[in-house]
Scaffold this active site. Structure first.
Site: not given
Ligand code: NAD
Length: 479
Positions: A460, A226, A228, A150
């Site tokens: 963080e 990423g 939850t 995002n």
């Molecule tokens: P995602 O969990 O699908 O992916 C995030 C990252 O994790 C990507 O680089 C992905 O390739 C990697 N990933 C996926 N599966 C993995 C695994 N099994 N092992 C290791 N890495 C893996 O999330 P997304 O769709 O990219 O992002 C959206 C989510 O991120 C939303 O839920 C959003 O709320 C969250 N988010 C949270 C914050 C925060 O600061 N809390 C900030 C931005 C986004």
């Protein structure tokens, strides 16, 4: 078609197994580049490079490390236009947003931690007549940084910068959906004089490269942002290996509006907190609770503003919203609009796809406002992460608080009131790691950033990040 490469040991290289995946431009819905679908073999190479570089990087003085990181920050600044164009094209966000928020923030992240480390001090505890304790803060070694799509470079650098500043070597993976700006970062790190192997950037899917980073025994800490569900998987996988974990996860943030607020300021900020970056910011306030006495006025004026919001190609200077990040994500968001209707909601604005002339396959959605839902229905409990908000009236402070705290998440909350006592009282009671009063997304990089409940573990920002990326070691000396 352009093929991106991994950046390992100070050089760009192809993935060991030669596998690639398509990278889409959300604004047109077309594939415009390919990226390595890295595997554990690539992670192995990156870890070997990081292991070799660690003694060099960790034994440098903080001022030397700081100088290299300042240069890195300046290197991004010098290529601002290239980074801005790349971020907007890769993610679908308006060019103006990438130019004013994403890339300047990546510059600040490196600059902030480059200078913070020079001022970072560890504690000492004097025991009168007995001796003194001092606590060393040692770099951990090799750390893994995994980030989402995002705010691509913004969140990637938010992890890498403190990790490097603290003296660690990094194996990092950006989201496979938005890899481009982190691909460019390797070149800038090299130009800044970062020793080879200190920063390694791999591309590819989470289930391959991401998983291999999480499982690698020589990677001692994982900083992840990423979803939850992914966070849960990472916690389960990494916990038996006793890795340090920082997890920044999903949210479903409340925006509570009292009748005594500054209505004009609240309205324009609420428009941003609802739909900035197509609603794809983990801090967006997707559940809007409005005191009943101003509910109708709010509804009328908010919907009017939302109806007038321009959704257009990211390069169009008029665009307030660009494209959402991918086709599956667009479909997910639309499925929630359908669900909201099934749950009895009324769509007051938006709720559908926008066809932009010349870019008919692009992933454009109208900003959407829904009312008439109960606070505990799925639409109001599950993270949608798109340009969709619900509005709900409330009668009392207690009711607003109960509804705000009713989800499994606890990332951020926004509160609009001119009653000082109430503002502090509610801020204290909200289940949220971050509370904004009469504002939204005002960020001071020194403050703790992160959420409670299913929104994550750890914080963080500022000293919190430097603490995470260091191992404390207490030393006692007898007088
Ligand atoms: P995602 O969990 O699908 O992916 C995030 C990252 O994790 C990507 O680089 C992905 O390739 C990697 N990933 C996926 N599966 C993995 C695994 N099994 N092992 C290791 N890495 C893996 O999330 P997304 O769709 O990219 O992002 C959206 C989510 O991120 C939303 O839920 C959003 O709320 C969250 N988010 C949270 C914050 C925060 O600061 N809390 C900030 C931005 C986004």
């Amino acid at each position: 078609m352009e093929r991106l490469q991994n950046f390992i040991d100070g050089a760009y290289c192809d993935p060991v197994k030669g596998q690639y995946i398509d990278n889409y431009e959300p604004a047109s819905g077309k594939v415009y580049s390919q990226i390595p679908n890295s595997t554990e073999e690539d992670v192995e190479l990156a870890v070997a490079a990081a292991e070799k570089a660690f003694p060099i990087w960790s034994s440098m003085s903080t001022t030397e490390r700081s100088a290299i990181m300042v240069k890195l920050s300046e290197g991004i600044q010098a290529r601002m236009d290239e980074f801005v164009q790349a971020e907007s094209r890769d993610n679908g966000k308006p060019l103006s947003l990438a130019a004013h928020v994403d890339i300047p923030r990546a510059v600040s992240n490196f600059h902030f931690f480059a200078t913070a480390i020079v001022h970072y001090a560890s504690e000492s505890h004097n025991m009168e007549g007995v001796g003194v304790n001092y606590t060393l803060r040692k770099p951990i070694g090799i750390v893994g940084c995994i980030s989402p799509w995002n705010l691509p470079l913004y969140l990637f650098s938010w992890k890498i910068a403190p990790a490097l500043a603290a003296g660690n070597c990094v194996v990092a993976k950006p989201s496979e959906i938005t890899p481009y700006t982190s691909y460019l970062l390797g070149k800038v790190a090299k130009e800044a004089g970062m020793p080879d192997g200190v920063l390694n950037i791999l591309h590819g899917e989470g289930k391959f490269a991401g998983d291999a980073i999480v499982k690698h025994p020589k990677i001692k800490a994982i900083s992840f942002t990423g979803g939850t569900a992914t966070g849960e998987y990472i916690a389960r996988t990494a916990a038996p290996m006793f890795k340090k974990l920082s997890l920044e996860l999903g949210g479903k943030n409340p925006n509570i509006i009292f009748a005594d607020c500054d209505f004009k300021e609240m309205l324009s900020t609420t428009l941003r907190s609802s739909f900035a970056n197509q609603g794809q910011i983990c801090l967006c306030g997707s559940r809007i609770f409005v005191e009943r006495s101003i509910y109708d006025k709010f509804k009328e004026e908010f919907v009017k503003r939302v109806d007038g919001t321009v959704v257009a190609h990211p390069n169009n200077p008029e665009a307030k919203l660009g494209a959402v990040v991918s086709k599956p994500h667009m479909e997910k968001v639309l499925s929630y609009v359908k669900l909201a209707k099934e749950e009895g909601g009324t769509v007051l604005s938006g709720g559908e796809r926008v066809i932009v002339e010349g870019y008919e396959d692009g992933y454009y959605l109208r900003p959407t406002v829904i009312e008439g839902l109960s606070y505990d229905c799925r639409t109001n409990q599950e993270e949608i992460f798109g340009p969709v908000v619900t509005i709900t009236p409330f009668d009392t402070e207690e009711e607003a608080l109960m509804m705000a705290n009713s989800t499994k998440y606890g990332l951020s909350a926004t509160l609009w009131t001119s009653n000082l006592k109430r503002a502090h009282r509610i801020a204290n009671e909200l289940d949220a790691g971050i509370v904004w009063i009469n504002s939204w997304l005002v960020r001071d990089l020194r403050t703790p950033f992160g959420g409670m409940k299913a929104s994550g573990v750890g914080r963080e920002g500022g000293w919190e990040a430097l603490r995470f990326f260091t191992e404390p070691k207490n030393v006692f000396v007898k007088y």
